[in-house]
Design a protein around this motif. Structure first.
Motif, mmCIF file in Angstrom:
data_model
loop_
_atom_site.group_PDB
_atom_site.id
_atom_site.type_symbol
_atom_site.label_atom_id
_atom_site.label_comp_id
_atom_site.label_asym_id
_atom_site.label_seq_id
_atom_site.Cartn_x
_atom_site.Cartn_y
_atom_site.Cartn_z
ATOM 1 N N HIS A 12 35.206 47.060 33.728
ATOM 2 C CA HIS A 12 36.550 47.777 33.674
ATOM 3 C C HIS A 12 37.692 47.052 33.556
ATOM 4 O O HIS A 12 38.564 47.473 33.246
ATOM 5 N N SER A 13 37.699 45.871 34.467
ATOM 6 C CA SER A 13 39.050 44.926 34.409
ATOM 7 C C SER A 13 39.390 44.390 32.778
ATOM 8 O O SER A 13 40.407 44.512 32.625
ATOM 9 N N LYS A 16 40.785 47.293 30.956
ATOM 10 C CA LYS A 16 41.958 47.571 31.181
ATOM 11 C C LYS A 16 43.214 46.840 30.382
ATOM 12 O O LYS A 16 43.821 47.048 29.764
ATOM 13 N N LYS A 265 37.926 46.190 41.300
ATOM 14 C CA LYS A 265 38.638 46.456 39.904
ATOM 15 C C LYS A 265 40.004 46.209 39.813
ATOM 16 O O LYS A 265 40.514 45.495 39.101
#
Length: 291
Positions: A12-13, A16, A265
């Motif tokens: 997720h990081s 992003k 996250k």
């Protein structure tokens, strides 16, 4: 993908950051500020690294076997390099490391593995670009720009290879001798940055300022590691409670898990963004050295 809770938070990081970089690039492209396509090529390389790292590139062997964050002090994973496997085996049986130190050393080995993987992806990209460039018959201004891009990529390759060689020498030394209690930094990414910073074109004052920033960065990484471990423990508890049928207990665990997941996250994104910024500053210093 069968990824653990920690790996999903990391993915997720990474995505992003990739999304923000792509939005920034689209704005630059609209303003005509990426005519040579180098920034777009770098975005593709970064996405390729992410896809390879999390097993999304269609290759069965590329996905990390990652079930539990901690298993007997280490992650259940392989290093894909006989030299690294031999060093790790020696360190585990040497009796020179506590469980906590073995966990820390394993993170160093994993970090080194990732550096090698990123180097190989970049090397493959450069090789493909060179093959295309060689097949161009008529040289032009556009091709001169591409030559400059190739030159920059070769410099990036050189920097990455230097970092890999320095990293392997450090792993060899630590595996044989144990950890130096007087060492300034413990986190592998911070150690890498500090080693490169000392080779860059920084004044004493700038270097001292960078050292202080690295201390703050290392504290941020340690906090992220803490939340990663708590998230994995929470994930295991949640799976256990799901089998008991106790709805109230299940809801409480779900809330705690969701809170830890979001915090992990958020910290992961901040760590990786900070790492990008620090690496960029060092890279500029190293380029000044070459000039």
């Amino acid at each position: 993908l069968h990824l653990s809770a920690v790996k999903l938070a990391e993915l997720h990081s990474d995505l992003k950051i990739q999304e923000k970089d792509e939005l920034r690039w689209k704005k630059l492209k609209a303003e005509g500020l990426d005519e040579d396509g180098e920034k777009e090529a770098k975005l593709r390389r970064n996405l390729n690294v992410i896809m390879t790292k999390y097993g999304m590139n269609g290759k069965k062997d590329s996905q990390l076997v990652d079930t539990n964050y901690i298993k007997d002090g280490t992650e259940s994973d392989t290093l894909d390099d006989p030299r690294l496997e031999k060093l790790w085996s020696k360190a585990k049986t040497s009796g020179k490391f506590s469980d906590e130190e073995l966990d820390k050393l394993w993170r160093e080995f994993k970090h080194h593995k990732e550096k090698i993987r990123e180097y190989n992806i970049l090397l493959e990209t450069v090789s493909r670009t060179e093959d295309i460039h060689k097949n161009v018959i008529n040289p032009s201004e556009e091709n001169l720009v591409k030559e400059e891009i190739l030159h920059n990529k070769h410099r990036e390759l050189k920097d990455k290879l230097r970092s890999i060689n320095q990293g392997f020498e450090r792993l060899r030394k630590v595996s044989h001798q144990g950890y130096d209690t007087t060492s300034e930094f413990e986190e592998p990414r911070v150690i890498d940055l500090w080693d490169m910073a000392k080779s860059a074109n920084f004044t004493e004052k700038e270097l001292e300022s960078f050292r202080e920033e690295l201390k703050h960065f290392e504290a941020k990484i340690e906090k992220h590691h803490h939340y990663q471990k708590q998230l994995e423990i929470s994930h295991q508890k949640l799976k256990h409670v799901e089998g008991t049928g106790d709805k109230d207990h299940l809801n409480r665990n779900k809330e705690k898990y969701a809170m830890l997941e979001e915090k992990t996250k958020e910290l992961g994104y901040k760590v990786k963004k900070h790492l990008q910024d620090l690496s960029s500053r060092i890279s500029q210093g190293l380029q000044h050295n070459e000039l």
